[in-house]
Design an enzyme around this catalytic site. Sequence first.
Site, PDB file in Angstrom:
ATOM      1  N   ARG A  69      34.286  21.848  24.481  1.00  0.00           N
ATOM      2  CA  ARG A  69      35.271  22.853  24.905  1.00  0.00           C
ATOM      3  C   ARG A  69      35.244  24.027  23.929  1.00  0.00           C
ATOM      4  O   ARG A  69      35.339  25.188  24.314  1.00  0.00           O
ATOM      5  CB  ARG A  69      36.682  22.245  24.976  1.00  0.00           C
ATOM      6  CG  ARG A  69      37.767  23.297  25.122  1.00  0.00           C
ATOM      7  CD  ARG A  69      39.118  22.779  25.600  1.00  0.00           C
ATOM      8  NE  ARG A  69      39.492  21.500  25.071  1.00  0.00           N
ATOM      9  CZ  ARG A  69      39.874  21.249  23.808  1.00  0.00           C
ATOM     10  NH1 ARG A  69      39.944  22.235  22.928  1.00  0.00           N
ATOM     11  NH2 ARG A  69      40.178  20.038  23.422  1.00  0.00           N
ATOM     12  N   ASP A 193      38.255  45.434  34.672  1.00  0.00           N
ATOM     13  CA  ASP A 193      37.592  44.418  35.485  1.00  0.00           C
ATOM     14  C   ASP A 193      36.348  45.072  36.082  1.00  0.00           C
ATOM     15  O   ASP A 193      36.436  45.937  36.954  1.00  0.00           O
ATOM     16  CB  ASP A 193      38.556  43.931  36.572  1.00  0.00           C
ATOM     17  CG  ASP A 193      37.976  42.792  37.408  1.00  0.00           C
ATOM     18  OD1 ASP A 193      36.738  42.721  37.538  1.00  0.00           O
ATOM     19  OD2 ASP A 193      38.762  41.995  37.945  1.00  0.00           O
ATOM     20  N   LYS A 218      30.527  36.557  41.276  1.00  0.00           N
ATOM     21  CA  LYS A 218      30.079  37.600  42.192  1.00  0.00           C
ATOM     22  C   LYS A 218      28.644  38.012  41.834  1.00  0.00           C
ATOM     23  O   LYS A 218      27.757  37.196  41.898  1.00  0.00           O
ATOM     24  CB  LYS A 218      31.081  38.759  42.156  1.00  0.00           C
ATOM     25  CG  LYS A 218      32.560  38.299  42.226  1.00  0.00           C
ATOM     26  CD  LYS A 218      32.927  37.606  43.526  1.00  0.00           C
ATOM     27  CE  LYS A 218      34.276  36.901  43.497  1.00  0.00           C
ATOM     28  NZ  LYS A 218      35.417  37.684  43.055  1.00  0.00           N
TER      29      LYS A 218
HETATM   30  C1  LIG Z   1      36.703  37.423  42.518  1.00  0.00           C
HETATM   31  C2  LIG Z   1      37.364  38.391  41.627  1.00  0.00           C
HETATM   32  C3  LIG Z   1      38.190  37.971  40.571  1.00  0.00           C
HETATM   33  C4  LIG Z   1      38.515  36.504  40.320  1.00  0.00           C
HETATM   34  O1  LIG Z   1      37.392  35.778  39.964  1.00  0.00           O
HETATM   35  P1  LIG Z   1      37.179  34.218  40.306  1.00  0.00           P
HETATM   36  O2  LIG Z   1      35.835  33.937  39.760  1.00  0.00           O
HETATM   37  O3  LIG Z   1      37.290  34.086  41.793  1.00  0.00           O
HETATM   38  O4  LIG Z   1      38.272  33.471  39.611  1.00  0.00           O
HETATM   39  C5  LIG Z   1      38.746  38.938  39.751  1.00  0.00           C
HETATM   40  N1  LIG Z   1      38.511  40.251  39.955  1.00  0.00           N
HETATM   41  C6  LIG Z   1      37.749  40.687  40.972  1.00  0.00           C
HETATM   42  C7  LIG Z   1      37.535  42.151  41.137  1.00  0.00           C
HETATM   43  C8  LIG Z   1      37.151  39.783  41.837  1.00  0.00           C
HETATM   44  O5  LIG Z   1      36.391  40.237  42.854  1.00  0.00           O
END
Ligand SMILES: *Cc1c(COP(=O)(O)O)cnc(C)c1O
Length: 405
Positions: A69, A193, A218
Amino acid sequence: MTDRSDHGDGDPDATDTDADGPQFRIETTAIHAGQQPEPETGALMTPIYANSTYEQDGPGDHRGYEYSRTGNPTRTDLEANLAALEDGEFGRAFSSGMGAINTVLNLLSAGDHVVTGDDVYGGTHRIFTQVYEEYDLEFDFVDTTDHDAVRDAMREETELLWVETPTNPLMRVNDIAALADIAHEHGALCAVDNTFATPYLQRPLEHGADIVSHSLTKYLGGHSDVVGGALVTDDADLDERIGFYQNSVGATPSPFDCFLVLRGTKTLPVRMDRHCDNARDLAAWLDDHDAVSRVYYPGLDSHPQHDLASDQMDDFGGMLSFEFDGTLEQASTVVEETAVFTLAESLGGVESLIEQPAAMTHAAIPKAEREAAGLTDGLIRVSVGVEHIDDMTADLQAAFDAALE
Ligand SMILES: *Cc1c(COP(=O)(O)O)cnc(C)c1O
């Protein structure tokens, strides 16, 4: 538009060398950063170190790893790779994008205030309002393209400005440098983000952001086969605090998940080139189409922040939305009828995906409120994959025909 091969280096024909060794262009970094052949066997790929604990030579006398961890060699290599892609010093990997976002919120204390966009990712909105408001953090949601509105929202207690760009599903582009300045004027951190753009197209630390956040699920994973998250920063103190919460909270990725993401990042540049080319062609095709009343894509001249996107991004990405000129039911028929585009949430994989926000991701918002925010019944969002563009346009044409029958 800047040359995207000119990564972290003013001269695209040169590589520079600093105290940490040579810096390469991003195509090379993606494949090699954090990756050395395994010394014992010469195995080229980072092994999946599937284990929880490590032998110690004496009590507390270990070789860098005590417990998985806290640290795992597969994760270490991934974290180094992700940091290098963002041109950052420190990377931390998490078991999901939400795990990464949660860790940024762990840096705050009860009574602190956060300013963020009114069109942030749904899961981000949910953790802000349904989890952390319970812990006495306060959130203001504003149009982050309106810098006066952002400035007005900042308070003495504001500790974080959370920015997404481009945003979902209307592809608004936010000015990272301007927003980071506003955050810093008020003594707040600016976190970006970078999931939609990826470091191949946009590196927020270069524009003054303090923390970059990713859903590795993604484009970085890129194959719709793993869920993961990451944070990257240049600030050693911040990284140490992030590492404390990473270990204390424990939303850490498995070695196998780290291996999958490392496999994905190697081809990020080649995949993104195709995503961008296909999205550019598809946006132009949709823009010309009689059945489409509007296209949201930062690469179109008509996009309200096209100039900003051209400066801030090296290309315009693989995500776009469009308004099908029809009813909610007709737009539903479009997303049901496509075959090359799979009807699904998520994005960033090699396969094209399609969804209808008003009937799916944003269905919980009352219609009047939804329409006021631009999320009309006919709005369709696509994650443009790397298939052949002609198969995509033929697929959409057939679905349009079926919907308008
Ligand atoms: C999918 C997504 C998240 C969250 O990510 P997970 O891997 O699904 O927890 C956060 N920000 C954006 C812009 C996303 O597309």
